[in-house]
Design a protein around this motif. Structure first.
Motif, PDB file in Angstrom:
ATOM      1  N   PHE A  87     114.234  32.078   2.131  1.00  0.00           N
ATOM      2  CA  PHE A  87     112.448  31.947   1.741  1.00  0.00           C
ATOM      3  C   PHE A  87     111.782  32.567   3.122  1.00  0.00           C
ATOM      4  O   PHE A  87     110.308  33.101   3.176  1.00  0.00           O
ATOM      5  N   GLY A  88     112.323  33.227   4.101  1.00  0.00           N
ATOM      6  CA  GLY A  88     111.727  34.088   5.608  1.00  0.00           C
ATOM      7  C   GLY A  88     111.153  32.346   6.277  1.00  0.00           C
ATOM      8  O   GLY A  88     109.432  33.175   6.651  1.00  0.00           O
TER       9      GLY A  88
ATOM     10  N   LYS B 151     104.806  31.202 -11.091  1.00  0.00           N
ATOM     11  CA  LYS B 151     104.160  31.642 -11.923  1.00  0.00           C
ATOM     12  C   LYS B 151     102.784  31.165 -11.642  1.00  0.00           C
ATOM     13  O   LYS B 151     101.522  31.871 -12.070  1.00  0.00           O
ATOM     14  N   TYR B 152     102.766  30.464 -10.815  1.00  0.00           N
ATOM     15  CA  TYR B 152     101.081  29.553  -9.867  1.00  0.00           C
ATOM     16  C   TYR B 152     101.152  30.717  -8.654  1.00  0.00           C
ATOM     17  O   TYR B 152      99.743  30.629  -7.862  1.00  0.00           O
ATOM     18  N   LYS B 153     101.969  31.324  -8.334  1.00  0.00           N
ATOM     19  CA  LYS B 153     101.905  32.118  -6.780  1.00  0.00           C
ATOM     20  C   LYS B 153     101.460  30.808  -6.109  1.00  0.00           C
ATOM     21  O   LYS B 153     100.153  30.668  -4.772  1.00  0.00           O
TER      22      LYS B 153
ATOM     23  N   TYR C 251     113.507  35.183  -8.597  1.00  0.00           N
ATOM     24  CA  TYR C 251     111.823  34.749  -8.032  1.00  0.00           C
ATOM     25  C   TYR C 251     111.458  35.398  -7.809  1.00  0.00           C
ATOM     26  O   TYR C 251     111.352  36.033  -6.608  1.00  0.00           O
ATOM     27  N   ASP C 252     109.957  35.362  -7.904  1.00  0.00           N
ATOM     28  CA  ASP C 252     109.321  36.168  -6.474  1.00  0.00           C
ATOM     29  C   ASP C 252     108.510  34.928  -6.366  1.00  0.00           C
ATOM     30  O   ASP C 252     107.574  33.966  -6.229  1.00  0.00           O
TER      31      ASP C 252
ATOM     32  N   ALA D  89     116.177  24.064 -10.611  1.00  0.00           N
ATOM     33  CA  ALA D  89     116.315  24.511  -9.489  1.00  0.00           C
ATOM     34  C   ALA D  89     115.149  25.895 -10.078  1.00  0.00           C
ATOM     35  O   ALA D  89     114.255  26.707  -9.765  1.00  0.00           O
ATOM     36  N   LYS D  90     115.771  26.795 -11.654  1.00  0.00           N
ATOM     37  CA  LYS D  90     115.180  27.801 -12.246  1.00  0.00           C
ATOM     38  C   LYS D  90     113.618  26.876 -12.362  1.00  0.00           C
ATOM     39  O   LYS D  90     112.693  27.405 -12.945  1.00  0.00           O
ATOM     40  N   ASN D  91     113.193  25.610 -12.407  1.00  0.00           N
ATOM     41  CA  ASN D  91     111.488  25.312 -13.248  1.00  0.00           C
ATOM     42  C   ASN D  91     111.372  25.169 -12.035  1.00  0.00           C
ATOM     43  O   ASN D  91     109.981  25.827 -11.778  1.00  0.00           O
TER      44      ASN D  91
END
Ligand code: WT7
Length: 583
Positions: free
Chosen positions: A359-360, A305-307, A332-333, A296-298
């Motif tokens: 996640f909406g 990171k890559y948006k 995380y964003d 899940a973290k990865n």
């Protein structure tokens, strides 16, 4: 339980207008010919998937746009523009020509998800050869069966996986070349007989290459897929497949030019090529390739990171993310995400509701198969999502639910999910098995092998497989393949494999094994047989449970009744056992 429809009101408010704003209107106006005109093609109706995916953009204003953002297992990063991919795949095409590989030859790729996998695949397509991507977790037999059946002339691999090739080479008379990519230690590879170092041939190859003119009906790529009986079959596609992949990526994945797309599937499976290469790149989209495995973290880390804006994944992974909990997501964003999609196995309605909460936005389920080449049924960004439904047929696709005689059944009634032939990415054949190919068509329909129903609102709901094929973590596993391996073990007299329902993986493989006389059932033997099977098959196809039995239920004609074993396993009624042989 009934789930509430998830309204996609965002569609009206946001300034991102969906490419398919009105489903019914699009359905009435859609034509594959006009989609085709959005692609380049060549004169005389020629078409090449590599040109449409890579060179078309490398020759345009998109030439310096990143096509591939790569993150390796060890955190390495590389980035390639469309023009760099064009030059590299041209070099590889020249290298293959230099080795005498020609149009129509089969060239297999057995690699982890490294950029060179993508370069090789497009090089293969550019010379008009047929690409066969293999999953890097395949064991000896899985690779051998596919290479043997296809008569592949060349395999592209890495030093670690080459050990598998070395083990099976003796059984592959048509294999002439092994190209080895020693990415992490380029100078450390000393090629043996029939072996070539990737970097040395690439160094000497020219960046200029005239793509071999392929007809849209010429073969381009093959993926082996499992049926109920026999070894895996090579579902083989033609270059015309790109038309379907381009259109469905545009209108379902809803690509916009500044999207960052992430498809989590490996190119060893059709999702990893149709939507991990052709769909996004024919649309000129930047995509992330993550070589690492699932945690899940990865995964949340990659999105942050890559948006990433568009994310295409599978139900097993989604269920594992649900299991990892909601709290971790807050670290995380995830705000870059715009639309998220799923394919490969039934997507539980709970997962759709969950994603909408965390996640909406809901996961959009999509339905298709190796044979269909591109998405057939989907949920669209402009459409409200009904959790548990696979959505509606893509404009240009006619789907139906028919009975065993090929007649339409009424809405709401279970039947065989079928598609009217003629869409561009429909497979062209099963390799060297035209009879089996023909057997998939009936009464003017392509029979998918799935059971489903159509609701009154035109949405399709998945019910199950019409055959004994096992679905585990989104992969189809033929029971026969597992059984064939098990009976190779010296202690095994006969074996049967079924799919046992599993909360995460949809199903796991469970095997029933009867021992030969003189062998005693024991824990030790059970483990030994399990390890034996694991080594020969791949990690996901190995039986996770083995149960010893005295004998297997068979029909009078000697066929193992897997259906009965499954019913017994699940404590369900045994159904019609009139064909069961007497003990
Ligand atoms: C089979 C095809 C095409 C991508 C990967 C699988 C099952 C696929 C769904 C879905 C329920 C699904 C079907 C189908 N399947 N998508 N959305 N809901 N089941 O390709 O290996 O050829 O498998 O996967 O049973 O026939 P494949």
């Amino acid at each position: 339980m009934e789930y509430e429809i998830i309204r996609k009101s965002r569609v009206d408010e946001s300034d991102v207008k969906p490419n398919l704003p009105d489903y019914e209107k699009m359905r009435s106006e859609f034509s594959w010919d006009s989609v085709r005109r959005e692609l380049d093609g060549f004169e005389n109706g020629w078409l090449n998937m590599a040109h449409e995916s890579i060179d078309r953009h490398a020759n345009s204003a998109l030439k310096d746009k990143p096509a591939l953002l790569w993150e390796g297992k060890g955190g390495e990063e590389e980035s390639y523009t469309f023009s760099e991919l064009k030059a590299l795949s041209n070099k590889f095409a020249n290298a293959l020509c230099g080795m005498g590989i020609k149009k129509g030859d089969r060239a297999f790729i057995f690699l982890d998800r490294i950029p060179e996998l993508y370069v090789s695949l497009f090089g293969i397509l550019k010379i008009g050869a047929i690409a066969g991507p293999l999953f890097s977790a395949f064991g000896n037999d899985a690779v051998k069966d596919r290479m043997f059946d296809s008569g592949a002339k060349v395999i592209i691999t890495n030093p670690k996986l080459k050990k598998v090739v070395d083990n099976i080479k003796g059984d592959l008379p048509e294999l002439k070349h092994t190209i080895v990519i020693n990415k992490n230690n380029r100078d450390d590879f000393k090629p043996g007989d029939g072996e070539t170092c990737y970097y040395s041939v690439m160094e000497n190859a020219s960046e200029e290459f005239d793509i071999v003119k392929t007809d849209e009906e010429d073969l381009s790529i093959m993926h082996y897929t499992s049926g109920t009986t026999g070894k895996p079959k090579g579902a083989t596609h033609a270059h015309r497949a790109i038309i379907g992949q381009y259109a469905t990526a545009k209108y379902i994945l809803d690509f916009k030019q500044d999207d960052i797309y992430w498809c989590t599937a490996d190119p060893g499976w059709v999702t990893g090529t149709s939507y991990g290469m052709f769909g996004p790149w024919s649309n000129g989209i930047t995509q992330v390739i993550f070589e690492g495995g699932f945690t899940a973290k990865n995964w949340y880390g990659v999105i942050e990171k890559y948006k990433a804006t568009i994310w295409y994944t599978a139900p097993t992974a989604i269920r594992m993310l649900m299991k990892a909990g909601d709290a971790i997501i807050k670290n995380y964003d995830m705000s870059s995400l715009r639309e998220i999609y799923s394919v490969g196995e039934p997507l539980n309605p709970e997962a759709v509701v969950w994603s909408n909460k965390v996640f909406g936005m809901p996961f959009h389920d999509t339905w298709w198969q190796t044979e269909t080449g591109c998405m057939m049924i989907a949920n669209y960004p402009s459409m409200d999502v009904k959790p548990g439904s696979m959505g509606k047929p893509f404009p240009g696709i006619n789907a139906g639910i028919i009975d065993d005689d090929g007649k339409d059944v009424e809405d709401g009634v279970e039947g065989n999910l079928a598609i009217k032939p003629g869409w561009p990415s429909m497979f062209k054949t099963y390799w060297k098995n035209e009879d089996l190919y023909n057997s998939r068509f009936k009464n003017g329909w392509y029979i998918t092998g799935d059971r489903a129903k159509r609701d009154v609102d035109g949405r399709y709901t998945f019910i199950g497989r019409a055959d004994d094929v096992i679905i585990s973590s989104g992969h189809l596993i033929g029971p026969f393949e597992v059984e064939s391996v098990l009976i190779e073990h010296p202690a095994v007299a006969e074996a049967a494999a079924i799919g046992k329902p599993d909360k995460i993986a949809t199903e796991i493989v469970k095997a029933f094994v009867a021992l030969k006389d003189g062998y005693e059932m024991s824990e030790k033997l059970n483990r030994e047989i399990a390890q034996f099977a694991r080594k020969k098959l791949s990690a996901f196809a190995r039986p996770r449970e083995i149960e010893f039995v005295d004998s297997l239920p068979k029909t009078r004609s000697g066929k193992i009744m897997r259906r009965l074993l499954k019913a017994r396993e699940l404590g369900l009624p045994e159904g019609d056992t009139s064909t069961l042989e007497d003990d």
